[in-house]
Design a protein around this motif. Structure first.
Motif, PDB file in Angstrom:
ATOM      1  N   ALA A  83       0.769  -1.298   0.077  1.00  0.00           N
ATOM      2  CA  ALA A  83       0.026   0.238  -0.016  1.00  0.00           C
ATOM      3  C   ALA A  83       0.939   1.141  -0.007  1.00  0.00           C
ATOM      4  O   ALA A  83       1.559   1.710   0.908  1.00  0.00           O
ATOM      5  N   HIS A 224     -11.415  -4.044   1.655  1.00  0.00           N
ATOM      6  CA  HIS A 224     -10.199  -3.144   2.845  1.00  0.00           C
ATOM      7  C   HIS A 224     -11.164  -3.017   3.950  1.00  0.00           C
ATOM      8  O   HIS A 224     -11.900  -2.122   3.982  1.00  0.00           O
ATOM      9  N   SER A 227      -7.553  -0.642   9.205  1.00  0.00           N
ATOM     10  CA  SER A 227      -6.396  -0.336   9.531  1.00  0.00           C
ATOM     11  C   SER A 227      -6.088  -0.507  11.053  1.00  0.00           C
ATOM     12  O   SER A 227      -6.676  -0.618  11.916  1.00  0.00           O
ATOM     13  N   GLY A 263      -5.284  -4.463   2.796  1.00  0.00           N
ATOM     14  CA  GLY A 263      -4.188  -4.734   4.077  1.00  0.00           C
ATOM     15  C   GLY A 263      -4.963  -4.652   5.456  1.00  0.00           C
ATOM     16  O   GLY A 263      -5.785  -5.067   5.651  1.00  0.00           O
ATOM     17  N   MET A 265      -2.953  -5.356   8.481  1.00  0.00           N
ATOM     18  CA  MET A 265      -2.205  -6.060   9.386  1.00  0.00           C
ATOM     19  C   MET A 265      -1.438  -5.153  10.366  1.00  0.00           C
ATOM     20  O   MET A 265      -0.678  -4.528   9.813  1.00  0.00           O
ATOM     21  N   PRO A 300      -0.711  -5.145   2.262  1.00  0.00           N
ATOM     22  CA  PRO A 300       0.098  -4.347   3.509  1.00  0.00           C
ATOM     23  C   PRO A 300       0.719  -3.213   3.217  1.00  0.00           C
ATOM     24  O   PRO A 300       1.394  -2.960   2.402  1.00  0.00           O
ATOM     25  N   MET A 403       1.869  11.634   5.536  1.00  0.00           N
ATOM     26  CA  MET A 403       0.867  12.506   5.772  1.00  0.00           C
ATOM     27  C   MET A 403       1.260  13.762   6.163  1.00  0.00           C
ATOM     28  O   MET A 403       0.406  14.518   6.834  1.00  0.00           O
TER      29      MET A 403
HETATM   30  N1  LLP Z   1      -5.581  -1.210   1.001  1.00  0.00           N
HETATM   31  C1  LLP Z   1      -6.624  -0.006   1.061  1.00  0.00           C
HETATM   32  C2  LLP Z   1      -7.602   0.073   0.180  1.00  0.00           C
HETATM   33  C3  LLP Z   1      -6.538   0.841   1.893  1.00  0.00           C
HETATM   34  O1  LLP Z   1      -7.250   1.733   2.112  1.00  0.00           O
HETATM   35  C4  LLP Z   1      -5.388   0.681   2.859  1.00  0.00           C
HETATM   36  C5  LLP Z   1      -5.350   1.740   4.050  1.00  0.00           C
HETATM   37  C6  LLP Z   1      -4.486  -0.435   2.922  1.00  0.00           C
HETATM   38  C7  LLP Z   1      -4.350  -1.214   1.709  1.00  0.00           C
HETATM   39  C8  LLP Z   1      -3.193  -0.436   3.986  1.00  0.00           C
HETATM   40  O2  LLP Z   1      -3.631  -0.549   5.071  1.00  0.00           O
HETATM   41  P1  LLP Z   1      -2.407  -0.850   6.219  1.00  0.00           P
HETATM   42  O3  LLP Z   1      -1.701  -2.338   5.791  1.00  0.00           O
HETATM   43  O4  LLP Z   1      -1.378   0.179   6.239  1.00  0.00           O
HETATM   44  O5  LLP Z   1      -3.186  -0.853   7.433  1.00  0.00           O
HETATM   45  N2  LLP Z   1      -3.747   7.218   8.071  1.00  0.00           N
HETATM   46  C9  LLP Z   1      -3.932   5.849   8.891  1.00  0.00           C
HETATM   47  C10 LLP Z   1      -4.086   4.739   8.080  1.00  0.00           C
HETATM   48  C11 LLP Z   1      -5.076   4.978   7.106  1.00  0.00           C
HETATM   49  C12 LLP Z   1      -4.992   3.678   6.233  1.00  0.00           C
HETATM   50  C13 LLP Z   1      -6.102   3.941   5.131  1.00  0.00           C
HETATM   51  N3  LLP Z   1      -6.046   2.884   4.085  1.00  0.00           N
HETATM   52  C14 LLP Z   1      -3.119   5.858  10.394  1.00  0.00           C
HETATM   53  O6  LLP Z   1      -2.174   6.741  10.188  1.00  0.00           O
HETATM   54  O7  LLP Z   1      -2.979   5.031  10.846  1.00  0.00           O
END
Ligand code: LLP
Length: 464
Positions: A83, A224, A227, A263, A265, A300, A403
């Protein structure tokens, strides 16, 4: 995820137990003598050389996390679509691309970044709740692996753009699986009320519409659910929901050759938190994807980069007010938004280890921004640092720099990559000049302010 507020006051030094215990490797940093290092690089020295705030990433840790992720799914047909939003720096993307990673992108900018870093288009999935026509055109022209549709309206728009450009595309339906997850409210994305995806009840209608559009092939289903999830059970539930729909879609002639569970995880942000249990997830998913004869895609972000990065900041002031200690540092929510935005906990560790006899206090670590939400930690047990000390904010590799903003005319931080004791600047600190270089001051055609303004969109005279 959130810090508890806390009363201030002195306390015995036992409270100042090594904050990296019990397992420092999970946070990538190490104590080496009295110094804090990241893959052999002294972080206080780095801060002195390059200034602060500065992000530092350990590329070996990024690669190790990617390998661990892949390794957990040995024998399962899997594309890891990293991601990009977590950390889209070219040095990270290109290292992951070289290891075979794909990419999950959610904007034309991220797509362009992934392609520039050498991610093969066939391994890119394009998600995103508000793709513009220009972004759909870019995805069609780049021949990405799949475009994940968010609605019947987006399907019609994509088909029209494909017709206009004479292109075809593989698409996935981003399904809203209506699964409740345990995380911060802003990080939940798979509940019925969320803005993301197509409701289960609409899958039939959207897939029938797809069947009448020969330019588009329904290749997969995606979701998804959120998070920073701590356990695998919600992903498994989401898999079951998505897989249920496949037989009827195939019976209607849609190939549906992959399932993408997104993602989410989670990672430990504190020594007491467990890492995400990939083994349980892989063991549950392997027979399911084999049984359904689909390829698995996972996206992820945080898991790969979160604990490979730290943010270095310097103490600029400290004061005591109403019984509370404030340590003011030069990094704020413009640099790391997570504590202010989500009440997120990031460990804060001094780069020169305090003496064991130093007392420990409960204090607030505040940023310099003119907004009372600008805190990096509240009510945290820490040794009281001196002005000029450098602190490392841990677990800042994901959703840190990606961000960051320039509010209050604060240039974006410097970024550094380290490996085997060597450090390389991978993005110099932005300058204040960079901030206003592209701003234009209109030279109005009339001398009287407010009258005779050019119509919207007309170029200012000094831009002609
Ligand atoms: N795929 C999609 C469609 C997503 O929207 C996201 C995260 C991911 C994968 C990756 O998620 P991860 O594995 O990183 O949890 N700004 C927030 C996180 C927002 C995540 C949004 N989407 C933070 O700082 O915790």
């Amino acid at each position: 995820m959130s810090d508890s507020g806390g009363a201030s006051g002195r306390s015995p030094r036992a409270d100042a137990a090594d904050p990296l215990s019990p397992d420092p490797t999970r946070f990538s940093v190490r104590r080496s003598g009295g110094r804090l290092t990241l893959d052999g690089v002294d972080l206080a020295e780095l801060a002195s050389d390059l200034g602060t705030p500065t992000y530092v990433y350990a590329i070996r840790q990024v690669c190790a996390r990617y390998r661990a992720f892949r390794g957990a799914f040995t024998g399962v047909p899997l594309t890891v679509a990293y991601a990009v939003k977590a950390n889209g720096h070219q040095a990270i993307l290109s290292a992951l691309a070289a290891m075979g990673a794909g990419a999950d992108v959610v904007s034309g900018g991220e797509l362009t970044r992934a392609l520039a870093a050498g991610v093969p288009p066939s391994r890119i999935v394009f998600s995103g709740v508000g793709k513009t026509d220009a972004e759909l055109d870019l995805a069609l022209g780049s021949e990405v692996g799949a475009i994940h549709l968010e609605s019947a309206g987006e399907l019609a728009r994509l088909d029209a753009r494909a017709a206009a450009l004479g292109r075809t595309a593989r698409v996935g339906l981003r399904v809203n699986p209506d699964i409740v997850v345990d995380t911060h409210a802003s990080l939940k994305t798979g509940e019925r009320t969320s803005k993301f995806g197509i409701a289960f009840a609409e899958i039939g209608e959207v897939s029938r519409s797809l069947a009448m559009r020969p330019r588009l092939t329904l290749a997969g289903l995606s979701c998804h659910i959120g998070s920073q999830l701590k356990t695998a059970d919600r992903h498994i539930a989401a898999a079951d929901r998505l897989l249920e729909s496949i037989p009827s879609l195939r019976a209607a002639g849609h190939p549906v050759d992959y399932v993408d569970l997104g993602g989410g995880m989670g990672i430990p942000y504190q020594p007491t938190e467990p890492d995400f249990d990939l083994g349980t997830l892989a063991a549950a998913l392997a027979p399911r994807v084999r049984g359904a004869a689909v390829e698995l895609v996972l996206e992820p972000g945080r898991f790969i980069v979160g604990n490979a990065g730290v943010l270095l900041t310097r103490v600029v002031d400290r004061k005591r007010r109403a019984g509370r200690w404030f340590v003011v540092v030069d990094a704020g929510y413009t640099d790391l938004a997570r504590p202010a935005l989500y009440g997120a906990h990031h460990m804060i560790v001094p780069c020169r280890w305090p003496s064991p006899t130093d007392p420990c206090l409960t204090l607030d670590v505040a940023g310099p921004i003119c907004d009372s939400s600008d805190f990096l930690a509240r009510g945290r047990r820490l040794h009281l640092p001196a002005v000029g000390d450098v602190l490392a904010i841990l677990s800042a590799g994901a959703y840190g720099m990606s961000m960051a903003s320039t509010f209050c005319a604060r240039p974006l931080p410097c970024e550094v990559m380290v490996r085997d004791g060597e450090a390389r600047v991978i993005r110099p600190r932005q300058t204040v000049d960079d901030l206003h270089r592209t701003e234009a001051v209109p030279n109005w055609s009339t001398s009287e302010p407010g009258r005779g303004n050019p119509p919207h969109g007309a170029p200012a005279e000094n831009q002609k």
